[in-house]
Design a protein around this motif. Structure first.
Motif, PDB file in Angstrom:
ATOM      1  N   ASN A  92       4.265  -0.608   4.248  1.00  0.00           N
ATOM      2  CA  ASN A  92       3.379   0.211   3.837  1.00  0.00           C
ATOM      3  C   ASN A  92       3.811   1.498   3.849  1.00  0.00           C
ATOM      4  O   ASN A  92       4.149   2.170   3.123  1.00  0.00           O
ATOM      5  CB  ASN A  92       2.291  -0.305   4.291  1.00  0.00           C
ATOM      6  CG  ASN A  92       1.693  -1.527   2.771  1.00  0.00           C
ATOM      7  OD1 ASN A  92       2.246  -1.845   1.663  1.00  0.00           O
ATOM      8  ND2 ASN A  92       0.678  -1.708   4.297  1.00  0.00           N
ATOM      9  N   LEU A  93       4.302   2.052   5.318  1.00  0.00           N
ATOM     10  CA  LEU A  93       5.183   3.503   5.805  1.00  0.00           C
ATOM     11  C   LEU A  93       6.093   3.442   4.311  1.00  0.00           C
ATOM     12  O   LEU A  93       6.506   4.707   4.087  1.00  0.00           O
ATOM     13  CB  LEU A  93       5.264   3.423   6.552  1.00  0.00           C
ATOM     14  CG  LEU A  93       6.052   4.703   7.387  1.00  0.00           C
ATOM     15  CD1 LEU A  93       5.168   5.928   7.295  1.00  0.00           C
ATOM     16  CD2 LEU A  93       6.950   4.695   8.957  1.00  0.00           C
ATOM     17  N   THR A 131      -3.112  16.140  -5.155  1.00  0.00           N
ATOM     18  CA  THR A 131      -1.801  15.760  -5.119  1.00  0.00           C
ATOM     19  C   THR A 131      -1.035  15.923  -6.639  1.00  0.00           C
ATOM     20  O   THR A 131      -1.241  15.811  -7.883  1.00  0.00           O
ATOM     21  CB  THR A 131      -1.482  14.282  -5.445  1.00  0.00           C
ATOM     22  OG1 THR A 131      -2.365  13.402  -3.594  1.00  0.00           O
ATOM     23  CG2 THR A 131       0.246  14.337  -5.665  1.00  0.00           C
ATOM     24  N   ASP A 146      -3.920   7.959  -4.559  1.00  0.00           N
ATOM     25  CA  ASP A 146      -5.229   8.418  -4.761  1.00  0.00           C
ATOM     26  C   ASP A 146      -6.033  10.280  -5.108  1.00  0.00           C
ATOM     27  O   ASP A 146      -7.064  10.289  -5.008  1.00  0.00           O
ATOM     28  CB  ASP A 146      -6.086   7.271  -5.308  1.00  0.00           C
ATOM     29  CG  ASP A 146      -6.451   7.342  -4.098  1.00  0.00           C
ATOM     30  OD1 ASP A 146      -6.244   7.711  -2.772  1.00  0.00           O
ATOM     31  OD2 ASP A 146      -7.525   6.319  -3.463  1.00  0.00           O
ATOM     32  N   ARG A 147      -5.068  10.959  -3.698  1.00  0.00           N
ATOM     33  CA  ARG A 147      -5.322  12.094  -3.667  1.00  0.00           C
ATOM     34  C   ARG A 147      -5.759  12.908  -4.841  1.00  0.00           C
ATOM     35  O   ARG A 147      -4.314  13.263  -5.559  1.00  0.00           O
ATOM     36  CB  ARG A 147      -5.232  12.780  -2.495  1.00  0.00           C
ATOM     37  CG  ARG A 147      -5.230  11.774  -1.621  1.00  0.00           C
ATOM     38  CD  ARG A 147      -4.460  13.008  -0.320  1.00  0.00           C
ATOM     39  NE  ARG A 147      -4.063  13.882  -0.274  1.00  0.00           N
ATOM     40  CZ  ARG A 147      -3.442  14.702   0.724  1.00  0.00           C
ATOM     41  NH1 ARG A 147      -2.960  14.294   2.058  1.00  0.00           N
ATOM     42  NH2 ARG A 147      -3.443  16.156   0.751  1.00  0.00           N
ATOM     43  N   GLU A 205       6.386   9.252  -1.785  1.00  0.00           N
ATOM     44  CA  GLU A 205       6.400  10.818  -1.685  1.00  0.00           C
ATOM     45  C   GLU A 205       7.825  11.102  -2.280  1.00  0.00           C
ATOM     46  O   GLU A 205       7.885  11.953  -3.281  1.00  0.00           O
ATOM     47  CB  GLU A 205       6.002  11.111  -0.469  1.00  0.00           C
ATOM     48  CG  GLU A 205       4.324  10.649  -0.753  1.00  0.00           C
ATOM     49  CD  GLU A 205       4.342  10.595   1.418  1.00  0.00           C
ATOM     50  OE1 GLU A 205       4.958  11.494   1.649  1.00  0.00           O
ATOM     51  OE2 GLU A 205       2.893  11.212   1.150  1.00  0.00           O
ATOM     52  N   THR A 218       5.302   4.012   1.095  1.00  0.00           N
ATOM     53  CA  THR A 218       4.536   5.202   0.598  1.00  0.00           C
ATOM     54  C   THR A 218       5.809   5.993   1.214  1.00  0.00           C
ATOM     55  O   THR A 218       5.921   7.347  -0.155  1.00  0.00           O
ATOM     56  CB  THR A 218       3.606   5.653   1.659  1.00  0.00           C
ATOM     57  OG1 THR A 218       2.219   4.989   1.867  1.00  0.00           O
ATOM     58  CG2 THR A 218       3.495   6.835   1.959  1.00  0.00           C
ATOM     59  N   ILE A 244       2.961  -2.430   9.187  1.00  0.00           N
ATOM     60  CA  ILE A 244       2.809  -1.020   8.843  1.00  0.00           C
ATOM     61  C   ILE A 244       4.264  -0.642   8.366  1.00  0.00           C
ATOM     62  O   ILE A 244       3.626   0.474   8.026  1.00  0.00           O
ATOM     63  CB  ILE A 244       1.987  -1.237  10.160  1.00  0.00           C
ATOM     64  CG1 ILE A 244       0.858  -1.219  10.438  1.00  0.00           C
ATOM     65  CG2 ILE A 244       2.279   0.889  10.295  1.00  0.00           C
ATOM     66  CD1 ILE A 244       0.386  -0.896  11.952  1.00  0.00           C
ATOM     67  N   THR A 284       0.455  -1.507  -0.073  1.00  0.00           N
ATOM     68  CA  THR A 284      -0.099  -0.149   0.200  1.00  0.00           C
ATOM     69  C   THR A 284       1.315   1.384  -0.076  1.00  0.00           C
ATOM     70  O   THR A 284       1.572   1.766   1.029  1.00  0.00           O
ATOM     71  CB  THR A 284      -0.618  -0.093   0.896  1.00  0.00           C
ATOM     72  OG1 THR A 284      -1.728  -1.719   1.754  1.00  0.00           O
ATOM     73  CG2 THR A 284      -1.505   1.218   1.014  1.00  0.00           C
ATOM     74  N   ARG A 285       0.597   2.165  -1.283  1.00  0.00           N
ATOM     75  CA  ARG A 285       1.465   3.131  -1.861  1.00  0.00           C
ATOM     76  C   ARG A 285       0.017   4.449  -1.088  1.00  0.00           C
ATOM     77  O   ARG A 285      -0.645   4.950  -1.723  1.00  0.00           O
ATOM     78  CB  ARG A 285       1.853   3.870  -2.353  1.00  0.00           C
ATOM     79  CG  ARG A 285       3.345   2.541  -3.004  1.00  0.00           C
ATOM     80  CD  ARG A 285       4.002   3.110  -3.759  1.00  0.00           C
ATOM     81  NE  ARG A 285       5.078   2.228  -4.051  1.00  0.00           N
ATOM     82  CZ  ARG A 285       4.679   0.623  -3.930  1.00  0.00           C
ATOM     83  NH1 ARG A 285       3.838  -0.101  -4.497  1.00  0.00           N
ATOM     84  NH2 ARG A 285       5.829   0.021  -4.442  1.00  0.00           N
ATOM     85  N   SER A 286       0.246   4.846   0.018  1.00  0.00           N
ATOM     86  CA  SER A 286      -0.889   6.268   1.059  1.00  0.00           C
ATOM     87  C   SER A 286      -1.255   7.657  -0.037  1.00  0.00           C
ATOM     88  O   SER A 286       0.523   7.990  -0.549  1.00  0.00           O
ATOM     89  CB  SER A 286      -0.980   6.597   1.945  1.00  0.00           C
ATOM     90  OG  SER A 286      -0.966   4.646   2.771  1.00  0.00           O
ATOM     91  N   PHE A 287      -1.996   7.769  -0.486  1.00  0.00           N
ATOM     92  CA  PHE A 287      -2.248   8.762  -0.682  1.00  0.00           C
ATOM     93  C   PHE A 287      -1.859   9.173  -2.148  1.00  0.00           C
ATOM     94  O   PHE A 287      -2.313   9.799  -3.037  1.00  0.00           O
ATOM     95  CB  PHE A 287      -0.838  10.048  -0.060  1.00  0.00           C
ATOM     96  CG  PHE A 287      -1.351  10.500   1.418  1.00  0.00           C
ATOM     97  CD1 PHE A 287      -2.789  10.337   2.639  1.00  0.00           C
ATOM     98  CD2 PHE A 287      -0.255   9.934   1.923  1.00  0.00           C
ATOM     99  CE1 PHE A 287      -2.357   9.745   3.470  1.00  0.00           C
ATOM    100  CE2 PHE A 287       0.300   9.973   3.560  1.00  0.00           C
ATOM    101  CZ  PHE A 287      -1.070   9.382   4.398  1.00  0.00           C
TER     102      PHE A 287
END
Length: 126
Positions: free
Chosen positions: A115-116, A79, A75-76, A123, A119, A112, A70-73
């Motif tokens: 994935n962090l 961005t 689909d914002r 970024e 992410t 966690i 999971t790579r958070s954010f």
């Protein structure tokens, strides 16, 4: 130095908007072939090769009951991407899942952190 875009993989990014050109929106590791150690060509993957990777990635996930990181954010809508759009991590995820030695339980601290880190890399790079 940003690599010169190839016609078949050029992104729609635009210099006048301050966005660097790139061969594709595929994650930066995609800029070389999967079997670079074997053939040493140094060429970028074609769209057809990338589609094969995506198909193989789906098969690996089904066969071994694995999930992509999971790579958070990503689909914002607000961005601003360095290369004009969100990166395509298909090749990176394919290699990651194919070579991984552990599969952490859902919700575990290890997952966690994994994935962090994914992410943070996204970024930092895009």
């Amino acid at each position: 130095m940003v690599p010169r875009p190839r016609d078949d993989l050029s992104s729609t990014s635009d210099q006048k908007h301050g966005v660097a050109r790139c061969p594709s929106l595929a994650q930066t590791h995609m800029q070389g072939p999967l079997n670079v150690a074997v053939n040493g060509s140094g060429k970028s993957l074609t769209r057809d090769e990338l589609e094969l990777v995506k198909k193989d990635l789906e098969q690996i996930k089904l066969n071994y009951n694995l999930k992509e990181p999971t790579r958070s954010f990503m689909d914002r809508p607000d961005t601003k991407w360095r290369f004009g759009g969100p990166p395509d991590y298909s090749l990176t995820n394919y290699m990651f899942l194919k070579q991984r030695t552990r599969s952490h339980p859902e919700g575990s601290l290890e997952l966690i952190v994994e994935n962090l880190v994914k992410t943070w890399e996204m970024e930092r790079s895009h």
